[in-house]
Design a protein around this motif. Structure first.
Motif, mmCIF file in Angstrom:
data_model
loop_
_atom_site.group_PDB
_atom_site.id
_atom_site.type_symbol
_atom_site.label_atom_id
_atom_site.label_comp_id
_atom_site.label_asym_id
_atom_site.label_seq_id
_atom_site.Cartn_x
_atom_site.Cartn_y
_atom_site.Cartn_z
ATOM 1 N N THR A 5 47.066 100.097 95.265
ATOM 2 C CA THR A 5 46.336 99.489 94.209
ATOM 3 C C THR A 5 47.068 99.762 92.816
ATOM 4 O OG1 THR A 5 46.183 102.597 93.568
ATOM 5 C CG2 THR A 5 44.528 100.938 95.795
ATOM 6 N N HIS A 6 47.095 99.410 91.686
ATOM 7 C CA HIS A 6 47.649 99.904 90.427
ATOM 8 C C HIS A 6 48.007 101.289 90.473
ATOM 9 C CE1 HIS A 6 45.311 95.665 89.476
ATOM 10 N NE2 HIS A 6 46.606 95.829 89.084
ATOM 11 N N ALA A 7 46.902 102.619 90.469
ATOM 12 C CA ALA A 7 47.247 103.526 90.585
ATOM 13 C C ALA A 7 49.038 104.170 91.727
ATOM 14 C CB ALA A 7 46.891 104.761 90.811
ATOM 15 N N ASP A 8 48.509 103.467 92.821
ATOM 16 C CA ASP A 8 49.525 104.045 93.668
ATOM 17 C C ASP A 8 51.079 103.447 93.168
ATOM 18 O OD1 ASP A 8 47.968 105.263 94.961
ATOM 19 O OD2 ASP A 8 47.170 102.709 96.010
ATOM 20 N N TYR A 9 51.362 101.781 92.474
ATOM 21 C CA TYR A 9 51.927 101.341 92.052
ATOM 22 C C TYR A 9 53.271 101.794 91.284
ATOM 23 C CZ TYR A 9 55.211 96.723 92.199
ATOM 24 O OH TYR A 9 56.128 96.148 92.209
ATOM 25 N N GLU A 10 51.782 102.343 90.322
ATOM 26 C CA GLU A 10 52.453 102.999 88.419
ATOM 27 C C GLU A 10 53.139 103.911 88.640
ATOM 28 O OE1 GLU A 10 50.215 103.228 83.662
ATOM 29 O OE2 GLU A 10 48.894 103.641 86.303
ATOM 30 N N LEU A 13 56.514 103.075 88.359
ATOM 31 C CA LEU A 13 56.320 101.720 88.153
ATOM 32 C C LEU A 13 58.448 101.057 87.726
ATOM 33 C CD1 LEU A 13 54.732 99.177 87.237
ATOM 34 C CD2 LEU A 13 54.723 100.779 85.214
ATOM 35 N N LEU A 54 49.118 92.797 95.201
ATOM 36 C CA LEU A 54 49.285 93.448 93.252
ATOM 37 C C LEU A 54 50.872 92.909 93.044
ATOM 38 C CD1 LEU A 54 48.544 95.140 91.110
ATOM 39 C CD2 LEU A 54 49.590 97.042 92.313
ATOM 40 N N GLU A 55 51.620 92.793 93.899
ATOM 41 C CA GLU A 55 52.698 92.421 93.901
ATOM 42 C C GLU A 55 52.522 90.612 93.169
ATOM 43 O OE1 GLU A 55 56.508 95.573 94.530
ATOM 44 O OE2 GLU A 55 56.019 93.186 96.101
ATOM 45 N N LYS A 57 50.297 89.485 92.078
ATOM 46 C CA LYS A 57 49.449 89.039 90.988
ATOM 47 C C LYS A 57 50.432 89.729 90.419
ATOM 48 C CE LYS A 57 44.848 91.060 91.983
ATOM 49 N NZ LYS A 57 43.847 91.836 91.724
ATOM 50 N N ILE A 58 51.376 90.164 90.092
ATOM 51 C CA ILE A 58 52.104 90.960 88.856
ATOM 52 C C ILE A 58 53.224 89.196 89.133
ATOM 53 C CG2 ILE A 58 54.188 92.038 88.835
ATOM 54 C CD1 ILE A 58 52.822 93.864 89.945
#
Length: 399
Positions: A5-10, A13, A54-55, A57-58
């Motif tokens: 998730t975004h929270a995990d990746y952050e 970061l 997620l990656e 998407k980035i």
């Protein structure tokens, strides 16, 4: 797909981005399969959507930013879909101005069947190669196209198409149609159109207006051949050539026919009409399918919120109407906006009455609640010729 998730990746970061950047430079980056989900369409069919990791998407978002700087100078002015600084209402304005200020008597309302699912990968990479020489970008795009789709716990490799929902898909779609359709249509207008001709495209939906019927029929026939060359085809039910324009009512009356046909574009039904002074204009009304779909969804949500506080439900319904006005609040569409508000009021009334057999809700009280929480219809958008004139003077990418 990878449960990140975004929270995990952050949480870490900078280290995660540095590692991603390193893998991109070394060529060790690998695209993950896309998880496929389906949403219901207005005609009862299912629209496939792809949810990317997620990656991915980035990386795709960064690639889009770089490529947009290149392709925005190439894309033609009548292309509006998914482009920076352009919105659906810019395309709607262009259609309205073209129909009212040009000599348009025939309208081709066209839609490409299953466009995102039928994009030919080989042709797409050839088109990308026309402007992008960096092979690393080519490899990344190929990785995304060949990553596969996860559906029912099974990964399938797709031979064609690009998943709707991926950050890179809208840009790839515009690149494909730029070479397969836009450049050809622009050249056709310059070479073969003796009368006025307008073109407005938003993604795979486009409207073409003609002054002469013979040119419209010739364009349609040659368009089918052109699209077949790139493994595309027009949707047989959504593609129509209709008589439309300032003389349509008069000419159809002479032949003993009814009112001019209408066409749908970006959520609005376009209708031949006249002003109070008798001048020709185009009325844009909210599509009935969109209204029915919206009311059906609100009805389901109201039933789920039946026992919530009246204040909370009222604020929620008010936000629904505000968003509806924000898109559909165009000139001459007041009646459709008012009809939606009236229907929401009735639905809320009957939902409140079902809360209890001893309800005290009455229509006078319901009207008071509606006045308090449900904003009245608002025309949020200016007349198209006014906004288009402003954007051109402001040097917006309207050509």
């Amino acid at each position: 797909m990878d449960r990140v998730t975004h929270a995990d990746y952050e949480q870490d970061l900078e280290a995660n981005l540095a590692d991603l950047s390193s893998r991109l430079r070394r060529g060790a980056y690998r695209a993950k399969p896309v998880r496929r989900v389906y949403i219901a369409k207005a005609d009862g069919r299912q629209r496939p959507l792809g949810i990317t990791a997620l990656e991915d998407k980035i990386v795709q978002s960064a690639t889009v930013r770089v490529l947009n700087a290149i392709y925005e100078k190439d894309f033609l002015g009548f292309s509006y879909g998914f482009r920076p600084g352009r919105s659906p209402h810019d395309a709607l304005d262009a259609v309205w101005v073209g129909l009212t200020q040009k000599k348009v008597n025939w309208v081709l309302d066209a839609d490409i069947r299953g466009f995102f699912d039928t994009i030919n990968h080989e042709w797409l990479m050839k088109f990308v190669g026309h402007r992008i020489a960096d092979q690393r970008v080519h490899r990344h795009i190929k990785k995304w196209l060949n990553a596969g789709v996860l559906e029912d716990d099974e990964i399938r490799r797709e031979e064609q198409g690009t998943p709707q929902g991926a950050s890179i898909s809208p840009l790839l779609a515009n690149i494909y149609l730029h070479y397969a359709l836009d450049l050809w249509a622009h050249d056709w207008r310059r070479r073969h159109a003796s009368g006025d001709m307008i073109i407005v495209r938003y993604a795979d939906d486009f409207v073409v207006g003609f002054q002469h019927r013979a040119e419209a029929e010739r364009f349609l026939a040659e368009l089918r051949t052109r699209l077949e060359r790139f493994d595309l085809s027009l949707h047989p039910e959504k593609t129509r050539l209709i008589e439309f324009g300032r003389f349509a009512s008069e000419r159809r009356a002479e032949r003993g026919l009814g009112k001019p046909e209408t066409f749908d574009f970006l959520g609005f039904t376009h209708v031949c009409s006249t002003t109070r002074k008798g001048r020709f204009t185009v009325k844009r009304r909210t599509m009935r399918k969109r209204i029915r779909r919206k009311l059906a969804q609100v009805k389901i949500d109201l039933r789920r919120r039946m026992h919530d506080r009246v204040r909370d439900v009222g604020r929620w319904l008010g936000s629904v109407l505000t968003g509806h006005y924000g898109y559909y609040g165009v000139p001459l569409n007041y009646r459709c906006l008012a009809a939606v508000r009236d229907q929401l009021t009735r639905m809320w009334y009957w939902t409140l009455r079902r809360r209890s057999q001893r309800t005290r809700i009455t229509w006078p009280r319901m009207h008071a609640l509606a006045e308090k929480y449900l904003p009245r219809p608002q025309i949020r958008h200016p007349w198209p010729d006014q906004r288009l004139r402003v954007t051109i003077r402001g040097r917006s990418p309207v050509r």
